[in-house]
Design a protein around this motif. Structure first.
Motif, PDB file in Angstrom:
ATOM      1  N   ARG A 155       1.021  -1.170  -0.136  1.00 58.76           N
ATOM      2  CA  ARG A 155      -0.077   0.130  -0.045  1.00 58.76           C
ATOM      3  C   ARG A 155       0.715   1.168   0.084  1.00 58.76           C
ATOM      4  N   PHE A 156       0.269   2.374  -0.402  1.00 55.21           N
ATOM      5  CA  PHE A 156       1.097   3.490  -0.849  1.00 55.21           C
ATOM      6  C   PHE A 156       0.397   4.686  -0.133  1.00 55.21           C
ATOM      7  N   ASP A 157       1.136   5.727  -0.020  1.00 57.96           N
ATOM      8  CA  ASP A 157       0.573   7.130   0.356  1.00 57.96           C
ATOM      9  C   ASP A 157      -0.061   7.923  -0.811  1.00 57.96           C
ATOM     10  N   VAL A 158       0.503   7.483  -2.011  1.00 56.79           N
ATOM     11  CA  VAL A 158       0.252   8.351  -3.232  1.00 56.79           C
ATOM     12  C   VAL A 158       0.298   7.351  -3.947  1.00 56.79           C
ATOM     13  N   VAL A 159      -0.458   7.224  -5.161  1.00 59.86           N
ATOM     14  CA  VAL A 159      -0.136   6.673  -6.533  1.00 59.86           C
ATOM     15  C   VAL A 159      -0.298   7.782  -7.617  1.00 59.86           C
ATOM     16  N   VAL A 160       0.555   7.867  -8.476  1.00 61.67           N
ATOM     17  CA  VAL A 160       0.843   8.802  -9.484  1.00 61.67           C
ATOM     18  C   VAL A 160       0.750   8.345 -10.895  1.00 61.67           C
ATOM     19  N   MET A 161      -0.362   8.737 -11.660  1.00 70.57           N
ATOM     20  CA  MET A 161      -0.195   8.443 -13.003  1.00 70.57           C
ATOM     21  C   MET A 161      -0.100   9.937 -13.894  1.00 70.57           C
ATOM     22  N   GLU A 183      -3.378   3.466   0.532  1.00 71.95           N
ATOM     23  CA  GLU A 183      -3.670   3.591   2.010  1.00 71.95           C
ATOM     24  C   GLU A 183      -5.092   4.102   2.201  1.00 71.95           C
ATOM     25  N   PRO A 184      -5.706   3.941   3.242  1.00 75.02           N
ATOM     26  CA  PRO A 184      -6.822   4.642   3.848  1.00 75.02           C
ATOM     27  C   PRO A 184      -6.582   6.072   3.789  1.00 75.02           C
ATOM     28  N   SER A 185      -7.529   6.939   3.188  1.00 73.21           N
ATOM     29  CA  SER A 185      -7.148   8.374   3.010  1.00 73.21           C
ATOM     30  C   SER A 185      -5.935   8.756   2.038  1.00 73.21           C
ATOM     31  N   GLY A 186      -5.095   7.663   1.349  1.00 70.64           N
ATOM     32  CA  GLY A 186      -4.296   7.814   0.427  1.00 70.64           C
ATOM     33  C   GLY A 186      -4.438   8.698  -0.800  1.00 70.64           C
ATOM     34  N   ARG A 187      -3.761   9.266  -1.520  1.00 70.57           N
ATOM     35  CA  ARG A 187      -4.059  10.238  -2.544  1.00 70.57           C
ATOM     36  C   ARG A 187      -3.808   9.480  -3.853  1.00 70.57           C
ATOM     37  N   PHE A 188      -4.339   9.947  -4.852  1.00 70.82           N
ATOM     38  CA  PHE A 188      -4.277   9.557  -6.283  1.00 70.82           C
ATOM     39  C   PHE A 188      -4.022  10.791  -7.269  1.00 70.82           C
ATOM     40  N   VAL A 189      -2.856  10.812  -7.776  1.00 69.73           N
ATOM     41  CA  VAL A 189      -2.627  12.238  -8.515  1.00 69.73           C
ATOM     42  C   VAL A 189      -2.456  11.594  -9.773  1.00 69.73           C
ATOM     43  N   CYS A 190      -3.413  12.369 -10.998  1.00 71.50           N
ATOM     44  CA  CYS A 190      -3.681  11.681 -12.160  1.00 71.50           C
ATOM     45  C   CYS A 190      -3.596  12.749 -13.237  1.00 71.50           C
ATOM     46  N   GLU A 191      -2.768  12.862 -14.263  1.00 72.37           N
ATOM     47  CA  GLU A 191      -2.786  13.919 -15.177  1.00 72.37           C
ATOM     48  C   GLU A 191      -3.062  13.445 -16.764  1.00 72.37           C
ATOM     49  N   VAL A 192      -4.001  13.967 -17.582  1.00 72.62           N
ATOM     50  CA  VAL A 192      -4.181  13.392 -18.695  1.00 72.62           C
ATOM     51  C   VAL A 192      -4.257  14.534 -19.876  1.00 72.62           C
ATOM     52  N   PRO A 193      -4.236  14.310 -21.027  1.00 76.39           N
ATOM     53  CA  PRO A 193      -4.404  15.582 -21.919  1.00 76.39           C
ATOM     54  C   PRO A 193      -6.055  15.980 -21.756  1.00 76.39           C
ATOM     55  N   ASN A 194      -6.147  17.229 -21.876  1.00 73.07           N
ATOM     56  CA  ASN A 194      -7.513  17.786 -21.944  1.00 73.07           C
ATOM     57  C   ASN A 194      -8.043  18.000 -23.242  1.00 73.07           C
ATOM     58  N   LEU A 217      -7.647   6.253 -25.170  1.00 74.62           N
ATOM     59  CA  LEU A 217      -8.723   6.958 -24.408  1.00 74.62           C
ATOM     60  C   LEU A 217      -8.380   8.667 -24.221  1.00 74.62           C
ATOM     61  N   PHE A 218      -9.794   9.402 -24.365  1.00 74.42           N
ATOM     62  CA  PHE A 218      -9.761  10.822 -24.477  1.00 74.42           C
ATOM     63  C   PHE A 218     -10.597  11.443 -23.382  1.00 74.42           C
ATOM     64  N   PHE A 219      -9.812  12.128 -22.195  1.00 79.46           N
ATOM     65  CA  PHE A 219     -10.442  12.685 -21.229  1.00 79.46           C
ATOM     66  C   PHE A 219     -10.759  13.981 -21.387  1.00 79.46           C
ATOM     67  N   SER A 220     -11.833  14.319 -20.415  1.00 76.91           N
ATOM     68  CA  SER A 220     -11.964  15.968 -19.732  1.00 76.91           C
ATOM     69  C   SER A 220     -12.148  15.632 -18.475  1.00 76.91           C
ATOM     70  N   SER A 296      -3.862  20.123 -20.423  1.00 76.49           N
ATOM     71  CA  SER A 296      -3.833  18.841 -19.802  1.00 76.49           C
ATOM     72  C   SER A 296      -4.652  19.085 -18.327  1.00 76.49           C
ATOM     73  N   VAL A 297      -5.285  18.349 -17.775  1.00 75.55           N
ATOM     74  CA  VAL A 297      -5.869  18.562 -16.669  1.00 75.55           C
ATOM     75  C   VAL A 297      -5.507  17.153 -15.428  1.00 75.55           C
ATOM     76  N   MET A 298      -5.167  17.856 -14.370  1.00 82.64           N
ATOM     77  CA  MET A 298      -4.802  17.024 -13.282  1.00 82.64           C
ATOM     78  C   MET A 298      -5.847  17.093 -12.156  1.00 82.64           C
ATOM     79  N   ILE A 299      -5.975  16.032 -11.582  1.00 83.80           N
ATOM     80  CA  ILE A 299      -6.668  15.905 -10.510  1.00 83.80           C
ATOM     81  C   ILE A 299      -6.004  15.092  -9.424  1.00 83.80           C
TER      82      ILE A 299
END
Length: 304
Positions: A155-161, A183-194, A217-220, A296-299
């Protein structure tokens, strides 16, 4: 989904004649390549001189005065000024256990490590993986959909993509794996083309971030939020990034090469790229809303 953009071939493979069709859902603001490629076809799409194979990729280039003026105006209009590492602010604080899925040549992972974090990386491309290991990173072979056995039970504190999710064949399986790694309350950081930005509307398949057949795949923002919500990941922050680089000469040159390669195969629905069109994009987007302006959009989402 409705038919969207037709791509007459892989611009990186001049001798390939296969055409690709993409489809778009207006309700969820999401697109996809259909039919989806097989795993062998996905692997073959990277069997070329891809940017992640270059350890020096990302170094600045020399510019003419006209280019520097245009880029400076774009920089002034950029409400979200670029930083040396966009992840540094998101990941500030004490050392974290971070898993980066799709680390490429390890450039971003190396920067996160230099901030004091503990990195575990996943990468499918053997050439990029070799460069990442040369940087001293702990890198395992795998994908977002098929994680390496070395991560079982971890388990990790953060997963990045970062610019990875758009390459996935099965985004639901990829996101389910992300949820399991956190991990519980862990964060996911993801950036994709907008794909809601105006630059895509102007350049069409020649847009530098479109890159079919590597992008499947093509995200917004809307579709990215929906995918997170399906895995009970609560989106806490949305950041739009990447404006002035769209006006910069490396981007203009790249789109020109893509346009010329696709035009030679019969794609004539979009105007030829040029420095003048870069000025036009600057004029149309300088005061546009973020969702229409940035490439690009990051969440940042948190497990609940």
């Amino acid at each position: 989904m409705r038919p969207w953009l037709r791509v007459p071939g892989d611009w990186r493979r001049p001798d390939e004649r296969a055409a690709y069709l993409t489809y778009w859902c207006d309700r969820c603001a999401f697109g996809m390549l259909h039919p989806s490629p097989t795993p062998d076809e996905v692997a073959r799409a990277y069997d070329l001189d891809y940017y992640t194979h270059d350890p020096h990729w990302g170094r600045p280039r020399r510019r003419t005065l006209e280019q520097r003026v245009r880029e400076h105006l774009a920089w002034r209009a950029d409400r979200r000024k670029p930083t040396p590492d966009a992840l540094a602010d998101v990941l500030s604080g004490p050392p974290l256990r971070i898993c980066e899925i799709g680390c490429g040549n390890g450039l971003a992972a190396g920067r996160m490590r230099d901030l004091g974090h503990h990195l575990t990386c996943v990468e499918i491309d053997p050439a990029a993986r070799a460069i990442a290991r040369e940087r001293g990173l702990d890198v395992h072979e795998g994908t977002a959909e098929r994680l390496p056995a070395a991560l079982d039970g971890r388990r990790f504190d953060v997963v990045v993509m970062i610019h990875v999710l758009e390459h996935c064949v099965d985004p639901v399986a990829a996101m389910a794996n992300v949820a399991r790694l956190l991990e519980p309350s862990g964060r996911f950081v993801c950036e994709v083309p907008n794909n809601a930005c105006r630059a895509l509307e102007r350049s069409g398949p020649a847009w530098a971030w479109f890159d079919v057949p590597r992008h499947l795949l093509f995200f917004s923002e809307r579709s990215l939020r929906g995918l997170c919500g399906a895995q009970r990941l609560h989106v806490e922050e949305v950041r739009y990034t990447g404006y002035y680089r769209q006006i910069a000469e490396p981007w203009v040159d790249e789109e020109q090469r893509i346009h010329d390669a696709l035009y030679a195969r019969g794609s004539n629905g979009f105007a030829r790229n040029s420095a003048r069109r870069a000025w036009g994009l600057l004029a149309r987007t300088a005061f546009a809303p973020a969702a229409r302006k940035y490439d690009s959009v990051m969440i940042v989402a948190r497990a609940t």
